[in-house]
Design an enzyme around this catalytic site. Structure first.
Site, short mmCIF file in Angstrom:
data_model
loop_
_atom_site.label_atom_id
_atom_site.label_comp_id
_atom_site.label_asym_id
_atom_site.label_seq_id
_atom_site.Cartn_x
_atom_site.Cartn_y
_atom_site.Cartn_z
N ARG A 1 55.11 29.63 25.42
CA ARG A 1 55.98 29.04 24.46
C ARG A 1 56.52 30.55 22.89
O ARG A 1 57.20 30.61 23.03
CB ARG A 1 56.19 27.83 23.83
CG ARG A 1 56.50 26.44 25.05
CD ARG A 1 57.39 26.08 25.16
NE ARG A 1 57.76 25.78 26.71
CZ ARG A 1 58.04 25.96 27.71
NH1 ARG A 1 57.24 26.84 28.23
NH2 ARG A 1 57.62 25.23 28.62
N GLU B 1 57.75 32.82 25.57
CA GLU B 1 59.56 32.34 25.49
C GLU B 1 60.31 32.66 24.98
O GLU B 1 61.43 33.20 24.35
CB GLU B 1 59.65 31.10 26.32
CG GLU B 1 60.80 30.76 26.29
CD GLU B 1 61.13 29.21 26.74
OE1 GLU B 1 61.55 28.59 27.64
OE2 GLU B 1 60.60 28.76 26.16
N SER C 1 53.71 44.72 10.39
CA SER C 1 52.38 45.15 10.88
C SER C 1 51.68 43.88 11.16
O SER C 1 52.12 43.04 10.37
CB SER C 1 51.65 45.24 9.14
OG SER C 1 50.68 45.92 9.81
#
EC number: 4.2.1.104
Length: 147
Positions: A88, A91, A114
């Protein structure tokens, strides 16, 4: 002993001793997010931190020593992850990555966020439709320099 074996041993001992990541973070003296990353092999512990968690989890000296060695960060496999939770996030970056990039560049200019000068906070957010996962990430903006 390899660093991956230390991670496996930490997880095993955590389960055996019925400890949470938050409890182990208290032993280390850092946030649960950073401490979990460290115990899963992505951060370097100081000697005192490594010895404290080593005592709490009854780790061998070899494991305690390896916790103090800078790890190979980002060492997850490069293939698309198959674990549903990790996928996920993959995704999320696949769908929103260009949006993150566009909005960060518009707000800050050409550069990066960063992951070294970085903080993260993960909390549970009650919701009548089902509890939500709240993750707040804060990374220092690093502009690209010209030369």
């Amino acid at each position: 002993m390899q660093r991956e074996e230390v991670t496996e041993l930490i997880v095993l001992q955590k389960i055996r001793k019925q400890l949470s990541w938050a409890q182990l973070a208290e032993v280390i003296g850092q946030s649960k997010e950073w401490s979990t990353a460290a115990m899963l092999g992505q951060m370097t512990l100081t000697r005192a931190q490594a010895e404290a968690v080593g005592t709490a989890l009854e780790l061998p000296q070899e494991a305690i020593a390896l916790l103090q060695v800078p790890p190979y960060k980002g060492s997850l496999p490069t293939a698309v992850p198959t674990d549903p939770l990790i996928y996920r996030f993959y995704e999320l970056v696949s769908v929103y990555g260009t949006t993150f990039k566009a909005l960060i560049h518009e707000e800050f200019g050409d550069g990066i966020m960063s992951a070294i000068d970085f903080n993260m906070d993960l909390t549970r957010e009650p919701d009548p439709k089902g509890d939500r996962v709240r993750i707040v990430m804060s990374g220092k903006f690093l502009p690209y320099k010209t030369y």
